[in-house]
Each structure stands twice: as structure tokens, then as C-alpha cells.
Design an enzyme around this catalytic site. Structure first.
Site, PDB file in Angstrom:
ATOM      1  CG  HIS A 107      -2.343  -0.696   0.919  1.00  0.00           C
ATOM      2  ND1 HIS A 107      -3.007  -1.411   1.978  1.00  0.00           N
ATOM      3  CD2 HIS A 107      -2.922  -1.006  -0.320  1.00  0.00           C
ATOM      4  CE1 HIS A 107      -4.104  -1.904   1.255  1.00  0.00           C
ATOM      5  NE2 HIS A 107      -4.002  -1.771   0.119  1.00  0.00           N
ATOM      6  CD  GLU A 110      -5.128 -14.302 -15.615  1.00  0.00           C
ATOM      7  OE1 GLU A 110      -4.323 -13.073 -15.571  1.00  0.00           O
ATOM      8  OE2 GLU A 110      -6.179 -14.308 -15.398  1.00  0.00           O
ATOM      9  CG  ASN A 148       0.279  -7.893 -14.921  1.00  0.00           C
ATOM     10  OD1 ASN A 148       0.832  -7.410 -15.639  1.00  0.00           O
ATOM     11  ND2 ASN A 148      -0.617  -7.310 -14.216  1.00  0.00           N
ATOM     12  CG  ASP A 149      -1.436 -13.767 -13.576  1.00  0.00           C
ATOM     13  OD1 ASP A 149      -0.500 -13.988 -12.634  1.00  0.00           O
ATOM     14  OD2 ASP A 149      -2.377 -13.308 -13.071  1.00  0.00           O
ATOM     15  CB  CYS A 152      -6.513  -6.203 -19.341  1.00  0.00           C
ATOM     16  SG  CYS A 152      -6.432  -7.714 -18.929  1.00  0.00           S
TER      17      CYS A 152
HETATM   18  C1  PEP Z   1      -2.717 -10.021 -15.553  1.00  0.00           C
HETATM   19  O1  PEP Z   1      -2.280 -10.897 -15.054  1.00  0.00           O
HETATM   20  O2  PEP Z   1      -2.088  -9.221 -16.659  1.00  0.00           O
HETATM   21  C2  PEP Z   1      -3.966  -9.446 -15.207  1.00  0.00           C
HETATM   22  C3  PEP Z   1      -4.356  -8.185 -15.798  1.00  0.00           C
HETATM   23  O3  PEP Z   1      -4.448  -9.553 -14.053  1.00  0.00           O
HETATM   24  P1  PEP Z   1      -4.048  -9.241 -12.637  1.00  0.00           P
HETATM   25  O4  PEP Z   1      -3.004  -8.313 -12.803  1.00  0.00           O
HETATM   26  O5  PEP Z   1      -5.444  -8.762 -11.846  1.00  0.00           O
HETATM   27  O6  PEP Z   1      -3.578 -10.793 -12.191  1.00  0.00           O
HETATM   28 MG    MG Z   2      -4.011 -12.083 -13.823  1.00  0.00          MG
END
Ligand code: PEP
Ligand code: MG
Length: 843
Positions: free
Chosen positions: A455, A693, A716-717, A764
Site C-alpha cells: 500500500h 494469462e 502480468n500472469d 489488460c
Molecule cells: C494480468 O495478469 O496481467 C492481469 C491483468 O490480471 P491481474 O494483474 O489482476 O492478475
Molecule cells: Mg492476472
């Protein structure tokens, strides 16, 4: 029965007798631990010099204490620095608490092994209870095991340490830095220091306590590195005693130690020591002067002054804390700070925390002690669960804990006296401290603890303050006023920046400001490349406020509503009505012309949800996460589908499933959605898509595509699963890079498969929010970029600088490269040649 009859101590070993002065170790030769003698052994079995009880035997078997019925306590320590052997070469023959006869074998040891692997075999026999004694043999020469060596005169049992009375003060818990815990040497230093105070003093480790003036008792705690201990003291000089002993413990009680931080493992310092490295918590850079900030230690009594009084004190403090947090929340409405203060308010109301506190009040403890114990215990629990996100919530809990504790104790928060252009350096900052930083004076901060997902990091980003965390503890030694350059983008703190570096930084900052102004002014223009190719730029959001902000910054819709974030800090599940109300409000704000992509709960992995209890998993990122968890608890999914469906018609509604790795998951979820839509009498289903992902979904995109309406790639994942690198790992942060060609190839094949079936693809994950990545994503054919709200104007502006044909060519080029760094370099060159030139020309 106790007597004052003289007592003979027998030689515990055969060997050569030496005076303590000849022992090459000041802790022993100075008699800090106790007076006695030393034997260079020729035998290999240590025997009891007196009858009594084994008051302590170290797990590592290198030291043992025997206490007789008169309280005479004798410590035998085999060899010097033998604690480092960790038990190798020693066999314990007795247990703690066992009664032994004089001459009884206690420990066998392998003299050759010890002699070769430790500093010395010299063995000490010390009367640590302090009674005077006489030597019964010549001071030097050969002795045989069992031969009488010393005559000790027991003293009347001294009331050496009074029982701790009710008004004991407690230190804050601290982490033991000593590599082998408080073994003989540091324990002796601590006991000696404790004896310098009149107060009765105790050292506490979890539920065990030891008289801090007793070396043997301290050793009996069998502490190890990283143990959390507390010091308590009762008596006139209690406060001074606590302060002195806490400092001594933190400094290692005479042993060389390195500062221990329970947070992310610090990255090794740069060998030239002109720069310290950490992890970027908030981007940007700053040149300013070091300002070290530290919280003063709080002390308080354990015993209460009456239950009613203590209860009232607690209630009063909780109410005041609640009001203060409410005020802070209202002041920061619509921002990340506000959300964090709301989460802190929830903690004040946490039933488990309050129950633990009240139980302690029932036992007559003070409000401060009870509240502190409950918050510390829960924070420790969070920290020990091996989950980065929960460990960071421990920091929030500690923050709330301190806020209430100060209110109970009537301690005023002193505002930091900050110089101009301060770069704050701290072991750790709390979210409250971060949120209330005076950004006119503070240019950035550097912490030893903390993580990029904490945070504190979120707040730093919201305040626009550059920050790095996970920096080696030597940063705490920098003197106030020293001029340093913080390059948070690179995770670096430069200790001796030269003029050229500083000037370069200022030029770059100015350019950023100008560019940002222009991007915001033009945020409402569409994201269309020079050659007329439109890319939809939407927002990643987690609240209604963010939706509103996104629209004001030119967002064309919502490409990812992280629904779990709506309720992440809640202890109770939101009612179906509340959920439906939230989705409908967001959909209404967007209106019927804009996309709203609601992702169903993505809980598990790094995102625990308090009201969805989950078994702890060894590897939560590979466990019951996202859609897997929801299909295990279909009621949760049904309820969420119903709530989302209630917003149908207000916006262009899309539902997206996270963490899909199997076709069967998509099919089952679709079936449930259809059933719920039928119950609600809906004739038309919203669009249903999946996140890409997991590599299996990307590789099978051609089979998924006919069964979905769209894909959105969660880079990201996808990056962490493709490269097998934890997305929160502080040491892998620079390698777990979404620019890796392996990730880009998966994006390329996903887009190809989707387009072959006429389906659109968004990205995303955080890659979409990187201006550098925009040309390659457009070149690969991505249709939508869903980005972090403040970056919408930047990403739209970047798209407007590009040509689709160029993007396709750079995308083809980078797919053939070997590693992420090469991709970044190629894109940097491309960026410099296109986007930056056009900006320079226009300014
Ligand atoms: C991702 O994994 O790229 C994603 C957008 O989901 P999160 O970051 O919420 O896991
Ligand atoms: Mg994700």
C-alpha cells in the site's frame, strides 16, 4: 533441602588446567559470564561437576548448565565458537530438567572434529551464579576427570530478582539479528547489562520468559536468528533498562551482525558503494538531501488499572482513531489514500482482533498491552503465511495498531521536522505516514522493507513521489543532509551523483512535465495511428471513482474491472444487492455506448479475500486461483453473475473469466451464466470472454476462439507462468519482463487465432500501459489496450505518433530476438526515431 555447606566441584574432564586469563576470548577471560576455570581436554566425555538438575542444555550440545539445590549454577562450555558447529561432533546424553549425579556423563564429543572445525577445544567450567570459590589444585597442570577442583561456598539464596510486579513496562517486539541466537557469548553480554539496572527485567520469546539477569535462563530460551523477542522491566529504572537492552539486542549484544529485515530480501549493495540498489516502488527521479526518519519506541505497563478503566481507554482510543481515519478518508476522497484509510477503519472493527484484545482485558491487562498483543500477534501471523500480499497487509495492521496505541498512551504524533527537498530514508514507512507526507518538502523516499505491491507503494504512486524499497540496510547509516540522487525507475540511489547526472535528471523531468501537459490536453482525441488505424484505449479500474477519472482522462471504456478489488479489504461478503448496485453504478457511469468488461472474482494467488476463506497452499499461484476457485464454489460465481447481469443494458456489458487454463472451465462457467440469465428472464447474454494469462490458453487459443466473444491478455500472469518467475519476487523483478520474446510470441499466436474466428483481442496486463510496448502490440494486431487510469493520455498520444505498417515491421523484428533486454533496446531505438523526434519538433 537447601544448606550453606561448602560444595566441591569435580573436574568435568581430564586435561590440562588453565587460568581463565589465558583463554583467548575476552567474554570468558573478562569473567563476564562468570568466574571459574578452563581445561584443555584429553578426554572426550564431559561429566557433571556437581549433583543437581540440568537447567539448560543447548540443542547444539556444546554447552550445558547444572544447578544444585542451593542454587549454585555451573555452566560448562566445550570449545570456543563451537556454537557454529550446529551440533556436529556432540552427542547429548542428558535432557533439560533431568536430575544428575556428580560425575555422571553429560555430553560426548569428537575431540578431533571439534579441534579441526572450531576455534579451540578449550573447555570452560564457570560458576555463573556468582558464589565465591577456592581452587583445590595448583592453578595449572594436569587434572583427571572426577578430581575435586573447586570449593564453592553457597550464599543464602539471594532474592536476586524480584518477581515482576503488575506495573512492568514492555518494549516493542524486535527481531534477533545474531546468527546463532543468544548463545553463551551474547547472552552473557545481555545478562551483564541487565544486572546494571535495579529493575527486574525479563526477556520474552513467544510464551516463554527468562530472567534477563540470568545467563543460563537466557540461554534456556534457545533463541535463533530471526526470533521475535520483547524485553519487560519493572522498577524505578525500568524505562532506561528497556531502552538500553533493546539497543543492545538490536546491535547483536557484542556480536557483529547485519541488520535483519523480515521484508523482501535486500538486493546486494553495489560493490563500489557509490550506489545502493532496490526495487522500484513508484517511478520517477529526484535529487535532494537525505533525511533519516525513525519512530520512537513506545513503552507501556502490562497490568491494567482496573478493567472498567482499561476498557474505557480502549473504546475511547478506537473511537478517536476511527474519527481520524474518517477525516483522512474524506479529505482524500476518490483517491488510493481514501481506499487505504477505509481499509484501516475496517481493521478497527475486526471482530477477531477485538475479541483477542477483550480477552486480555478480562485477564486484567492494560488496554495498551492488550491491543498491542492482539495486533502484533495477527501481524506476525500474516507475515508467517508466506504470502506477499498478506505480509504487506501486516504493515497496514501494524500501522493501525500504532495509531490506536498512541491514542491509548496519549502520545502526540510529532510532525517530522523536514528540510527542503528531503529524500526520506526509513527502515519502513507506514501507509499513514506516507499518506500524510508533505510533498512540498519531500521529493521521494527509500525504505529497507516494503514491496513494490505494498500500500505504501500504491500511495507513493498516487502522490507522484519516486520511491524504492528493498534497499540494503546500510542506507540507514547515511548522514542527514547528504546530497543523493534517487533514480526510482532504475531502482537506484546514487550516493555521490556528479553534476552531469543531476543536470540530465532535471532536463528529463522538465521534458516529462511538458509532455504530460500536452497528453492530458489532447486526451479526448481518438487513439488512431497516422495511417488511420484505430486502437481502443480503455481503463483498468477497481472502483467507481476510477471509472469517473478514466472518463475524464479520455478512457473509451473499461477493459478490466478487477471485481475482487471492490471487496478486497472486507471481512464480510457484500450482499447481492450491494454487488448489483456497484456494477450498475459503474455501468451507468459508462453509458450504453461504452464497453464494460467485468472480470469475475480473481481470488487466490497473491490476492486473498478475507470473506472467502481458503486453505493455505504451498504454491498458491499454481493452486486454486481465479476461475478454478469459483468453479469449486459455484454459489459464489452464481451470485456474482446475477449481480453483474443486473447491470445489463446500462453499458455494453462483457463478462470475463480469469485464469482459464482448460476448455472445460469455460464451458462450465458459460453453462452457469446461461442458467442464471434464464432465471432472470434475459433474452440476450452479455458477451463472454476469457483472460489469456496461462500459456495453455494461449497455445490453445484456436480452440478457445470459437467459444468466446473476445480475449484479453493478462501479461502480468502470462509472463510469470511463461518464464516460471514469481511476479512479486523482488530479485527476479528485472527478469520477469513481459517484453520477453516468449511472451510476445504467445500474444502473436493468440491474436492470429482470435482474428481467424473474427474475435477481438485486448491486452489488460501492465505491458499495455508501457508506451514502449505500444508499437509492438499494435504491430501484433492487438485491438484494445486496457491501461492503468493515469496513463490513458500517454498511451493514446503514443498511438497517434505511430504508423501501422512500421509497427508491423518492428513487431516481426522483435519476435526473432533472444531476450527481453534486446526487445527493449530495439523498441527504444524505434521510439527515439519516431515518437521523441516528433515531440522535440513540436516543442
Ligand atoms: C494480468 O495478469 O496481467 C492481469 C491483468 O490480471 P491481474 O494483474 O489482476 O492478475
Ligand atoms: Mg492476472
Amino acid at each position: 533441602m537447601t544448606t550453606n555447606q561448602p560444595l566441591e566441584l569435580l573436574a568435568p574432564l581430564s586435561g590440562v588446567l588453565l587460568a581463565l586469563d589465558q583463554v583467548p576470548d575476552p567474554v570468558f577471560s573478562s569473567r563476564l559470564i562468570g568466574d571459574g576455570l578452563c581445561i584443555d581436554p584429553t578426554s572426550q566425555t564431559l561429566c557433571a561437576p556437581l549433583a543437581g538438575v540440568i537447567s539448560n542444555i543447548q540443542d547444539s550440545g556444546h554447552a550445558v548448565s547444572v544447578t544444585d539445590d542451593n542454587g549454585v549454577q555451573v555452566l560448562m562450555h566445550i570449545g570456543l565458537d563451537t556454537v557454529n558447529l550446529a551440533g556436529k561432533g556432540f552427542t547429548r546424553l542428558v535432557e533439560e530438567g533431568q536430575r544428575v549425579e556428580a560425575g555422571q556423563p553429560l555430553i560426548e564429543f569428537d575431540a578431533d572434529y571439534v579441534a579441526l572445525n572450531a576455534r579451540s577445544l578449550l573447555t570452560l567450567m564457570l560458576v555463573v551464579s556468582g558464589e565465591p570459590f577456592k581452587l583445590l589444585t595448583p592453578e595449572q597442570g594436569l587434572v583427571d576427570v572426577g578430581q575435586p577442583l573447586l570449593r564453592v561456598t553457597p550464599q543464602a539464596v539471594a532474592d536476586e530478582v524480584k518477581d515482576e510486579e503488575g506495573d512492568a513496562l514492555f518494549s516493542k517486539p524486535l527481531t534477533l539479528p545474531n546468527a546463532n541466537g543468544l548463545h553463551a557469548r551474547p547472552a552473557a553480554v545481555l545478562a551483564q547489562a541487565a544486572k546494571g539496572f535495579k529493575a527486574s527485567i525479563y526477556l520474552h520469546k513467544q510464551t516463554e520468559s527468562a530472567n534477563a539477569k540470568s545467563l543460563v535462563r537466557i540461554m534456556a530460551l534457545q533463541t535463533v536468528q530471526g526470533d521475535t523477542v520483547q524485553v519487560s522491566a519493572a522498577g524505578e529504572d525500568a524505562e532506561a533498562a528497556i531502552q538500553a537492552l533493546v539497543t543492545l539486542l538490536a546491535e547483536g549484544c557484542g556480536e557483529a551482525v547485519t541488520a535483519h529485515s523480515p521484508a523482501a530480501a535486500p538486493v546486494a549493495p553495489d560493490s563500489s558503494a557509490t550506489m545502493l540498489r532496490g526495487v522500484c516502488a513508484s517511478p520517477g527521479s529526484a535529487f535532494g538531501q537525505v533525511m533519516q526518519v525513525k519512530e520512537p519506541a513506545l513503552t507501556f505497563a502490562e497490568a491494567g488499572k482496573g478493567e472498567a478503566l482499561e476498557r474505557a481507554a480502549l473504546t475511547h482510543a478506537l473511537n478517536n482513531a476511527n474519527q481520524a481515519l474518517q477525516a483522512l478518508q474524506e479529505k482524500a476522497i476518490g483517491t488510493a489514500q481514501s481506499e487505504i484509510f477505509r481499509a484501516h477503519q475496517e481493521l478497527l472493527d475486526d471482530p477477531a482482533l477485538l475479541e483477542q484484545t477483550r480477552d486480555l482485558l478480562d485477564q486484567g491487562k492494560s488496554a495498551a498491552f492488550a491491543w498491542n498483543s492482539a495486533t502484533e500477534a495477527t501481524a506476525t501471523l500474516f507475515q508467517g503465511l508466506g504470502n506477499a500480499l498478506l505480509a504487506e497487509r501486516a504493515a497496514d495492521l501494524a500501522d493501525v495498531g500504532q495509531r490506536v496505541l498512541k491514542l491509548i498512551l496519549g502520545v502526540q504524533d510529532r510532525a517530522w521536522d523536514l528540510p527542503e527537498q528531503a529524500i526520506l530514508i526509513a527502515e519502513q514507512l507506514t501507509p499513514s505516514q506516507t499518506a500524510s507526507l508533505d510533498t512540498r518538502r519531500v521529493l521521494g523516499f527509500v525504505t529497507v522493507g516494503g514491496g513494490a505491491t505494498s500500500h505504501v507503494a500504491i500511495l507513493a504512486r498516487a502522490l507522484g513521489l519516486p520511491a524504492i524499497c528493498g534497499v540494503p540496510a546500510q542506507v540507514l547509516e547515511l548522514v542527514n543532509g547528504k546530497q543523493v540522487l534517487l533514480d526510482a525507475d532504475k531502482g537506484e540511489l546514487h550516493l555521490n551523483p556528479d553534476l552531469a547526472e543531476i543536470e540530465q535528471l532535471q532536463v528529463t523531468r522538465q521534458q516529462h512535465v511538458l509532455r504530460r501537459q500536452r497528453e492530458v490536453e489532447q486526451a479526448s482525441l481518438p487513439a488512431t495511428t497516422r495511417d488511420g488505424h484505430h486502437v481502443e484505449v480503455t481503463a483498468n479500474v477497481a472502483s467507481l471513482q476510477e471509472v469517473e477519472q478514466a472518463l475524464s482522462l479520455g478512457g473509451e471504456g473499461v477493459g478490466l474491472l478487477r471485481s475482487e478489488f471492490l471487496y478486497l479489504d472486507r471481512n464480510r461478503a457484500p450482499s447481492p444487492e450491494e454487488q448489483a448496485g456497484t456494477y450498475s453504478a459503474i455501468a451507468r457511469a459508462l453509458g450504453p455506448e461504452r464497453n464494460l468488461v467485468v472480470r469475475t472474482l480473481d481470488v487466490g494467488g497473491d490476492k486473498p479475500l478475507a470473506y472467502v476463506p481458503m486453505d493455505s497452499e504451498t504454491n498458491p499461484f499454481l493452486g486454486l486461483r481465479g476461475i478454478r476457485l469459483c468453479l469449486e464454489r459455484p454459489e459464489l460465481l452464481r451470485e456474482q453473475f446475477r449481480a453483474i447481469l443486473a447491470s445489463a443494458g446500462f453499458a455494453r456489458l462483457h463478462i470475463m473469466l480469469p485464469m482459464v487454463s482448460l476448455l472445460s472451465e469455460l464451458r462450465l462457467a458459460r453453462k452457469i451464466l446461461e442458467e442464471e440469465a434464464l432465471v432472470l428472464g434475459l433474452t440476450e447474454l452479455p458477451k463472454l470472454g476469457i483472460m489469456i494469462e496461462v500459456p495453455s490458453a494461449a497455445l490453445m487459443a484456436d480452440l478457445f476462439a470459437p467459444e468466446v466473444d473476445f480475449f484479453s491478455i493478462g501479461t502480468n500472469d502470462l509472463t510469470q507462468y511463461t518464464l516460471a518467475m514469481d511476479r512479486d519476487h523482488p530479485r527476479l523483478a528485472s527478469q520477469a519482463d513481459s517484453f520477453h520474446p516468449a511472451v510476445l510470441r504467445l500474444i502473436a499466436s493468440t491474436v492470429k487465432a482470435a482474428h481467424a474466428h473474427g474475435k477481438w483481442v485486448g491486452v489488460c496486463g501492465a505491458l499495455a500501459s508501457e508506451a514502449l510496448a505500444v508499437p509492438v502490440l499494435i504491430g501484433l494486431g492487438v485491438d484494445e489496450l486496457s491501461v492503468s487510469v493515469p496513463l490513458i493520455p500517454t498511451i493514446k498520444a503514443t498511438v497517434r505518433e505511430l504508423d501501422l505498417a512500421d509497427c508491423q515491421s518492428i513487431a516481426r523484428q522483435v519476435l526473432g530476438l533472444e531476450e527481453a533486454a534486446q526487445v527493449r533496446e530495439a523498441l527504444r531505438l524505434y521510439h527515439a526515431a519516431t515518437v521523441e523526434t516528433s515531440l522535440v519538433v513540436e516543442h
